[in-house]
Scaffold this motif. Structure first.
Motif, mmCIF file in Angstrom:
data_model
loop_
_atom_site.group_PDB
_atom_site.id
_atom_site.type_symbol
_atom_site.label_atom_id
_atom_site.label_comp_id
_atom_site.label_asym_id
_atom_site.label_seq_id
_atom_site.Cartn_x
_atom_site.Cartn_y
_atom_site.Cartn_z
ATOM 1 N N ALA A 107 -6.618 6.047 9.829
ATOM 2 C CA ALA A 107 -6.288 4.845 9.053
ATOM 3 C C ALA A 107 -7.412 3.820 9.147
ATOM 4 C CB ALA A 107 -4.973 4.246 9.546
ATOM 5 N N GLY A 108 -7.973 3.668 10.368
ATOM 6 C CA GLY A 108 -9.097 2.745 10.523
ATOM 7 C C GLY A 108 -10.322 3.211 9.743
ATOM 8 N N ASP A 109 -10.604 4.536 9.790
ATOM 9 C CA ASP A 109 -11.745 5.064 9.039
ATOM 10 C C ASP A 109 -11.543 4.869 7.531
ATOM 11 O OD1 ASP A 109 -12.826 5.821 11.428
ATOM 12 O OD2 ASP A 109 -12.227 7.935 11.260
ATOM 13 N N THR A 120 -4.600 3.130 1.422
ATOM 14 C CA THR A 120 -5.124 2.790 2.748
ATOM 15 C C THR A 120 -4.149 1.886 3.508
ATOM 16 O OG1 THR A 120 -7.369 2.922 1.865
ATOM 17 C CG2 THR A 120 -7.078 1.806 3.963
ATOM 18 N N LEU A 121 -3.634 0.883 2.827
ATOM 19 C CA LEU A 121 -2.652 -0.003 3.467
ATOM 20 C C LEU A 121 -1.377 0.756 3.835
ATOM 21 C CD1 LEU A 121 -3.048 -3.180 1.228
ATOM 22 C CD2 LEU A 121 -3.878 -2.850 3.559
ATOM 23 N N LEU A 122 -0.952 1.678 2.946
ATOM 24 C CA LEU A 122 0.246 2.462 3.238
ATOM 25 C C LEU A 122 0.030 3.334 4.467
ATOM 26 C CD1 LEU A 122 3.072 3.412 2.487
ATOM 27 C CD2 LEU A 122 2.032 5.083 0.947
ATOM 28 N N LEU A 123 -1.136 3.989 4.552
ATOM 29 C CA LEU A 123 -1.430 4.812 5.728
ATOM 30 C C LEU A 123 -1.453 3.964 6.991
ATOM 31 C CD1 LEU A 123 -2.290 7.403 7.121
ATOM 32 C CD2 LEU A 123 -4.648 6.928 6.428
ATOM 33 N N LYS A 124 -2.045 2.791 6.915
ATOM 34 C CA LYS A 124 -2.105 1.918 8.082
ATOM 35 C C LYS A 124 -0.702 1.501 8.523
ATOM 36 C CE LYS A 124 -4.481 -2.199 9.818
ATOM 37 N NZ LYS A 124 -5.404 -3.298 9.485
ATOM 38 N N ALA A 125 0.159 1.196 7.559
ATOM 39 C CA ALA A 125 1.529 0.798 7.887
ATOM 40 C C ALA A 125 2.302 1.962 8.497
ATOM 41 C CB ALA A 125 2.228 0.285 6.636
ATOM 42 N N GLN A 142 3.149 -6.666 4.408
ATOM 43 C CA GLN A 142 3.028 -8.001 3.827
ATOM 44 C C GLN A 142 1.747 -8.115 2.999
ATOM 45 O OE1 GLN A 142 5.462 -10.522 4.110
ATOM 46 N NE2 GLN A 142 4.189 -11.243 2.414
ATOM 47 N N ARG A 143 0.665 -7.488 3.449
ATOM 48 C CA ARG A 143 -0.559 -7.461 2.657
ATOM 49 C C ARG A 143 -0.335 -6.724 1.339
ATOM 50 N NH1 ARG A 143 -5.199 -5.138 6.356
ATOM 51 N NH2 ARG A 143 -6.348 -5.388 4.387
ATOM 52 N N MET A 144 0.509 -5.697 1.364
ATOM 53 C CA MET A 144 0.822 -4.976 0.129
ATOM 54 C C MET A 144 1.656 -5.857 -0.805
ATOM 55 S SD MET A 144 1.662 -1.274 1.870
ATOM 56 C CE MET A 144 1.926 -0.411 0.347
ATOM 57 N N VAL A 145 2.521 -6.665 -0.242
ATOM 58 C CA VAL A 145 3.337 -7.562 -1.067
ATOM 59 C C VAL A 145 2.456 -8.589 -1.766
ATOM 60 C CG1 VAL A 145 5.114 -9.368 -0.975
ATOM 61 C CG2 VAL A 145 5.434 -7.239 0.282
ATOM 62 N N ASP A 146 1.384 -9.004 -1.118
ATOM 63 C CA ASP A 146 0.496 -10.002 -1.712
ATOM 64 C C ASP A 146 -0.304 -9.462 -2.893
ATOM 65 O OD1 ASP A 146 1.393 -11.755 0.203
ATOM 66 O OD2 ASP A 146 -0.260 -11.344 1.599
ATOM 67 N N PRO A 148 -0.263 -7.656 -6.450
ATOM 68 C CA PRO A 148 0.721 -7.364 -7.514
ATOM 69 C C PRO A 148 0.925 -5.874 -7.761
ATOM 70 C CG PRO A 148 -0.758 -9.126 -8.189
ATOM 71 C CD PRO A 148 -1.321 -8.573 -6.911
ATOM 72 N N GLU A 149 -0.124 -5.050 -7.570
ATOM 73 C CA GLU A 149 0.013 -3.628 -7.842
ATOM 74 C C GLU A 149 0.876 -2.916 -6.808
ATOM 75 O OE1 GLU A 149 -3.784 -1.843 -8.217
ATOM 76 O OE2 GLU A 149 -4.351 -2.956 -10.027
ATOM 77 N N THR A 150 0.931 -3.418 -5.587
ATOM 78 C CA THR A 150 1.684 -2.752 -4.515
ATOM 79 C C THR A 150 2.841 -3.606 -4.006
ATOM 80 O OG1 THR A 150 0.144 -3.657 -2.875
ATOM 81 C CG2 THR A 150 -0.357 -1.485 -3.783
ATOM 82 N N ARG A 151 3.246 -4.585 -4.770
ATOM 83 C CA ARG A 151 4.260 -5.521 -4.273
ATOM 84 C C ARG A 151 5.593 -4.818 -3.993
ATOM 85 N NH1 ARG A 151 4.056 -10.736 -7.525
ATOM 86 N NH2 ARG A 151 2.144 -10.811 -6.276
ATOM 87 N N VAL A 152 6.043 -3.966 -4.911
ATOM 88 C CA VAL A 152 7.338 -3.299 -4.724
ATOM 89 C C VAL A 152 7.281 -2.348 -3.536
ATOM 90 C CG1 VAL A 152 9.042 -1.789 -5.801
ATOM 91 C CG2 VAL A 152 7.920 -3.544 -7.161
ATOM 92 N N LEU A 153 6.158 -1.634 -3.385
ATOM 93 C CA LEU A 153 6.009 -0.737 -2.240
ATOM 94 C C LEU A 153 6.028 -1.519 -0.926
ATOM 95 C CD1 LEU A 153 5.529 2.080 -1.146
ATOM 96 C CD2 LEU A 153 3.085 1.767 -1.552
ATOM 97 N N GLY A 154 5.375 -2.670 -0.907
ATOM 98 C CA GLY A 154 5.417 -3.497 0.296
ATOM 99 C C GLY A 154 6.814 -4.012 0.596
ATOM 100 N N LEU A 155 7.544 -4.386 -0.446
ATOM 101 C CA LEU A 155 8.929 -4.835 -0.240
ATOM 102 C C LEU A 155 9.792 -3.715 0.325
ATOM 103 C CD1 LEU A 155 9.441 -6.933 -3.490
ATOM 104 C CD2 LEU A 155 9.344 -7.816 -1.158
ATOM 105 N N ARG A 156 9.527 -2.500 -0.124
ATOM 106 C CA ARG A 156 10.263 -1.348 0.413
ATOM 107 C C ARG A 156 10.013 -1.199 1.914
ATOM 108 N NH1 ARG A 156 14.264 2.269 1.117
ATOM 109 N NH2 ARG A 156 13.513 4.381 1.434
ATOM 110 N N GLY A 157 8.745 -1.326 2.327
ATOM 111 C CA GLY A 157 8.436 -1.228 3.744
ATOM 112 C C GLY A 157 9.051 -2.352 4.558
ATOM 113 N N LEU A 158 8.987 -3.572 4.050
ATOM 114 C CA LEU A 158 9.608 -4.696 4.762
ATOM 115 C C LEU A 158 11.124 -4.538 4.835
ATOM 116 C CD1 LEU A 158 7.527 -7.658 3.281
ATOM 117 C CD2 LEU A 158 7.333 -6.646 5.568
ATOM 118 N N PHE A 159 11.706 -3.972 3.787
ATOM 119 C CA PHE A 159 13.152 -3.721 3.797
ATOM 120 C C PHE A 159 13.523 -2.744 4.907
ATOM 121 C CE2 PHE A 159 16.458 -0.734 2.415
ATOM 122 C CZ PHE A 159 17.536 -1.588 2.261
#
Length: 500
Positions: A107-109, A120-125, A142-146, A148-159
């Protein structure tokens, strides 16, 4: 094939042109800066073609030299991206295989090589999740929520993270926001439905089901069933205070799901109070044919409060004929015959239920018959009471490991809609170990605890608990005492689940 044909066509055209020029000889004269050059037309054409080829080669060399730095940078970026995609792929594999160290490294690489891209953000999460680092996972989501393209995916993770820390308020807020941004997201709609059902907000839950059905997120039979359950919940709440509205909702539920027992019971009771006995009987009979249930029998036998015990017995026999003498029908006929003091008819109805392994209700019914006919001190009555204490249990309403005498629209554990089913609870008890010989404890199955107004799931206990919260006080007569004792299984018994 087509390329070969095109090549042959061009070759033929060139040959034709050469022959045409050869047949029409001519001269070409060039005068420039005091010089005059004369040559044939064929030689002039060859010279023009050669000059064009040389100029093209020179232009290609010039462009290559000018664009060399850009090409080097682009090649480096492509190699960097290829390495990043490889790290991303390996990280996903590491997450799937449950390797947190490799997942974090890749994930770091991937983040270093590709930057803050969605995958990349999804793998890191996900790497943070399997490592148990909830703060890092929420930060990535939360970075994914910020974005617009990944906002729904980020909300899913926060949920998911909010559910894990049991923060239902935050989880509900994330689901509502995701449903607002993407109405067709399945998980957000399901979470909203669970929350609305758990709160008893049946009207909003109905709107959610309508939206899910219109978007094609659930099939039509499931949508009809869920609407029927919610309408039944509304009818049950309004039955005492607003009988007309309750009757309307119950009839709507029966129309959507004729086999839904609670809806048919409510509709039958309210129609009976209204005086519409024929319609009430039809509703209950339809539900009884699909799903014989003691609550339906109770409503059907009490449609006319002024009926005699013989009339009630006749109604019970009607139910028995409708269900081809289902066990519930036989129990209803036996009870009605007992009330009518027709002991022979009661025994005849119960006889097929006693042939193999009678259940608690069948045994207690026989004890009641023996007591009514021969007295409380009857030996046969006491024998049936003893058998009831060790008999297999009868079906009850069960949802997520919780048993209840009454139906509820949602599970008291998960809030899932239409979770209660009518079935037999497991008849499993711990075996009694010999007193003098040490033996490894035998694994037992968690007990089913009744669901009451505010149920709380209990942790598994080393022994099976009774089916009721508190044991009833000893009754004065043996049959009542036996009915209370039958709810508490005897210790050390090896019960067998009744087939069918």
């Amino acid at each position: 094939m087509w390329r070969a044909l095109a090549f042959l066509a061009l070759l033929a055209l060139a040959a034709f042109g050469a022959v045409w020029i050869a047949d029409r000889p001519g001269t070409v004269t060039i005068v420039w800066n005091g010089y005059q050059i004369g040559t044939s037309l064929a030689v002039a054409l060859v010279g023009v073609i050669a000059a064009a080829i040389v100029l093209g080669l020179l232009w290609a060399i010039v462009r290559g030299v000018i664009g060399l730095p850009e090409a080097l940078v682009r090649g480096s970026a492509e190699r960097r991206r290829a390495k990043g995609l490889s790290a991303l792929s390996r990280g996903m594999v590491a997450v799937g295989s449950g390797d947190p160290l490799a997942a974090r490294r890749y994930a770091g690489d991937a983040e270093r090589l590709l930057g803050p891209e969605p995958l990349t953000l999804l793998l890191k999460a996900q790497a943070a999740q399997i490592s148990g680092d909830r703060d890092a996972a929420e930060s990535a989501f939360q970075r994914m929520v910020d974005d617009p393209e990944t906002r729904v995916l980020g909300l899913r993770g926060l949920f998911v993270e909010a559910r894990r820390r049991e923060d239902e308020t935050a989880a509900r807020a994330y689901a509502v926001e995701a449903a607002r941004l993407a109405p067709s997201v399945t998980w957000a709609n399901e979470a909203m439905l669970e929350a609305q059902s758990a709160d008893g907000d049946w009207a909003s839950a109905l709107e959610t089901i309508e939206r899910r059905s219109s978007l094609g997120l659930i099939d039509k039979p499931t949508a009809r069933r869920q609407r029927a359950v919610l309408l039944t919940a509304i009818a049950g709440e309004r039955e005492a205070g607003e009988p007309e509205l309750a009757a309307e909702r119950a009839l709507q539920a029966v129309k959507l799901a004729p086999d839904l027992v609670p809806a048919a019971c409510i509709a039958g009771r309210l129609l009976s109070r209204r005086g519409d006995l024929r319609k009430a009987a039809k509703v209950v009979e339809t539900a009884w044919k699909a799903n014989p249930h003691p609550d339906l029998a109770k409503v059907y036998l009490g449609l006319r409060p002024g009926d005699s015990v013989r009339d009630r017995l006749s109604r019970a026999e009607t139910l028995a004929k409708l269900s081809s003498w289902d066990p519930e029908s036989r129990l209803a006929v036996a009870q009605a015959a007992l009330d009518a003091r027709d002991y022979g008819r009661a025994r005849e109805a119960l006889k097929p239920l006693l042939a193999d392994r009678p259940t608690v209700r069948s045994s207690l019914m026989m004890a009641a018959i023996e007591e009514a006919e021969h007295g409380a001190a009857s030996g046969q009555a006491r024998e049936w009471l003893a058998r009831a204490a060790r008999a297999p249990r009868d079906p009850v309403w069960i949802a997520d490991g919780i048993a209840s005498d009454t139906w509820a629209p949602v599970s008291p554990v998960t809030g899932r809609l239409d979770a209660f089913v009518w079935r037999e609870p497991p008849n499993t008890l711990a075996a009694a170990a010999p007193a003098m010989e040490p033996e490894e404890p035998e694994e037992t199955q968690p007990v089913l605890v009744p669901a009451h107004p505010a149920p709380t799931p209990a942790a598994p206990l080393p022994t099976i608990m009774p089916a009721s919260k508190t044991a009833p006080a000893p009754a004065a007569d043996p049959v009542s005492a036996g009915m209370a004792a039958a709810a508490v299984p005897a210790a050390g018994e090896h019960p067998v689940r009744r087939a069918g």
